[in-house]
Design a protein around this motif. Structure first.
Motif, PDB file in Angstrom:
ATOM      1  N   VAL A 168       0.812  -1.214   0.000  1.00 46.41           N
ATOM      2  CA  VAL A 168       0.000   0.000   0.000  1.00 46.41           C
ATOM      3  C   VAL A 168       0.841   1.257   0.000  1.00 46.41           C
ATOM      4  N   THR A 169       2.119   1.129   0.269  1.00 46.18           N
ATOM      5  CA  THR A 169       2.935   2.322   0.453  1.00 46.18           C
ATOM      6  C   THR A 169       3.141   3.112  -0.832  1.00 46.18           C
ATOM      7  N   THR A 170       2.740   2.575  -1.966  1.00 44.43           N
ATOM      8  CA  THR A 170       2.871   3.317  -3.217  1.00 44.43           C
ATOM      9  C   THR A 170       1.531   3.574  -3.892  1.00 44.43           C
ATOM     10  N   LEU A 171       0.448   3.336  -3.159  1.00 40.18           N
ATOM     11  CA  LEU A 171      -0.871   3.415  -3.768  1.00 40.18           C
ATOM     12  C   LEU A 171      -1.612   4.698  -3.440  1.00 40.18           C
ATOM     13  N   ASP A 172      -2.529   5.063  -4.343  1.00 37.51           N
ATOM     14  CA  ASP A 172      -3.591   6.004  -4.026  1.00 37.51           C
ATOM     15  C   ASP A 172      -4.807   5.168  -3.620  1.00 37.51           C
ATOM     16  N   MET A 173      -5.486   5.615  -2.581  1.00 37.21           N
ATOM     17  CA  MET A 173      -6.669   4.905  -2.113  1.00 37.21           C
ATOM     18  C   MET A 173      -7.854   5.859  -2.142  1.00 37.21           C
ATOM     19  N   GLY A 174      -9.003   5.361  -2.561  1.00 32.07           N
ATOM     20  CA  GLY A 174     -10.206   6.177  -2.591  1.00 32.07           C
ATOM     21  C   GLY A 174     -11.335   5.513  -1.842  1.00 32.07           C
ATOM     22  N   TRP A 175     -12.251   6.322  -1.375  1.00 28.77           N
ATOM     23  CA  TRP A 175     -13.472   5.845  -0.709  1.00 28.77           C
ATOM     24  C   TRP A 175     -14.678   6.446  -1.425  1.00 28.77           C
ATOM     25  N   PHE A 176     -15.668   5.582  -1.636  1.00 27.03           N
ATOM     26  CA  PHE A 176     -16.887   5.986  -2.316  1.00 27.03           C
ATOM     27  C   PHE A 176     -18.085   5.506  -1.508  1.00 27.03           C
ATOM     28  N   ARG A 177     -19.220   6.142  -1.743  1.00 25.65           N
ATOM     29  CA  ARG A 177     -20.456   5.767  -1.069  1.00 25.65           C
ATOM     30  C   ARG A 177     -21.576   5.691  -2.106  1.00 25.65           C
ATOM     31  N   GLN A 178     -22.372   4.655  -1.988  1.00 24.03           N
ATOM     32  CA  GLN A 178     -23.582   4.566  -2.806  1.00 24.03           C
ATOM     33  C   GLN A 178     -24.780   4.504  -1.877  1.00 24.03           C
ATOM     34  N   SER A 179     -25.537   5.601  -1.883  1.00 25.31           N
ATOM     35  CA  SER A 179     -26.720   5.689  -1.035  1.00 25.31           C
ATOM     36  C   SER A 179     -27.926   5.152  -1.795  1.00 25.31           C
ATOM     37  N   PRO A 180     -28.958   4.752  -1.077  1.00 24.58           N
ATOM     38  CA  PRO A 180     -30.152   4.193  -1.739  1.00 24.58           C
ATOM     39  C   PRO A 180     -30.723   5.144  -2.785  1.00 24.58           C
ATOM     40  N   GLY A 181     -30.896   4.654  -3.997  1.00 28.41           N
ATOM     41  CA  GLY A 181     -31.491   5.446  -5.056  1.00 28.41           C
ATOM     42  C   GLY A 181     -30.563   6.455  -5.697  1.00 28.41           C
ATOM     43  N   LYS A 182     -29.300   6.436  -5.323  1.00 29.32           N
ATOM     44  CA  LYS A 182     -28.345   7.409  -5.855  1.00 29.32           C
ATOM     45  C   LYS A 182     -27.172   6.710  -6.525  1.00 29.32           C
ATOM     46  N   GLU A 183     -26.476   7.457  -7.347  1.00 25.52           N
ATOM     47  CA  GLU A 183     -25.268   6.932  -7.967  1.00 25.52           C
ATOM     48  C   GLU A 183     -24.123   6.935  -6.939  1.00 25.52           C
ATOM     49  N   ARG A 184     -23.143   6.118  -7.216  1.00 30.03           N
ATOM     50  CA  ARG A 184     -21.976   6.075  -6.344  1.00 30.03           C
ATOM     51  C   ARG A 184     -21.277   7.429  -6.369  1.00 30.03           C
TER      52      ARG A 184
END
Length: 123
Positions: free
Chosen positions: A29-45
């Motif tokens: 992981v020491t060379t990675l970019d990490m992202g977080w996403f959320r998908q709520s009910p009825g919505k796009e990620r």
């Protein structure tokens, strides 16, 4: 092969906190970019936050700024999403993601995804 395994979701009360974990295998992981996403009910990620392990920078969207942090544990090859002061608007399935190429943290294109973990905030 890069794989991401998430854990830590659940049902929490309004105003409480939860910490999500994303453990990476197949690449340091020491060379990675990490992202977080959320998908709520009825919505796009939607994009929530991102971090760069190599230079320690962090990025948060307006909805996460001031409430979420992204601690890391290099020994465990794990990145966390610490979410505080949660509200019903934070409910959704949360995904972590990574890529093997470097970019700006506002770039939301990722190649590898976790399976997602559900966070439900009750009012």
């Amino acid at each position: 092969q890069v794989q991401l395994v998430e854990s830590g979701g659940g049902l929490v009360q309004h105003g409480e906190s939860v910490r999500l974990s994303c453990t990476v295998s197949g690449h340091s992981v020491t060379t990675l970019d990490m992202g977080w996403f959320r998908q709520s009910p009825g919505k796009e990620r939607e994009f929530v936050a991102a971090s760069s392990w190599s230079d320690g920078t962090r990025y948060y969207t307006d909805s996460a700024k001031g409430r979420f942090t992204q601690p890391t544990d290099t020994a465990k090859n794990t990145v966390y999403l610490q979410m505080n002061n949660l509200s019903a608007e934070d409910t959704g399935v949360y995904y972590c993601a990574t890529r093997l190429w470097r970019s700006t943290l506002t770039n939301t294109n990722y190649d590898y995804w976790g399976q997602g973990t559900q966070v439900t905030v009750s009012s």
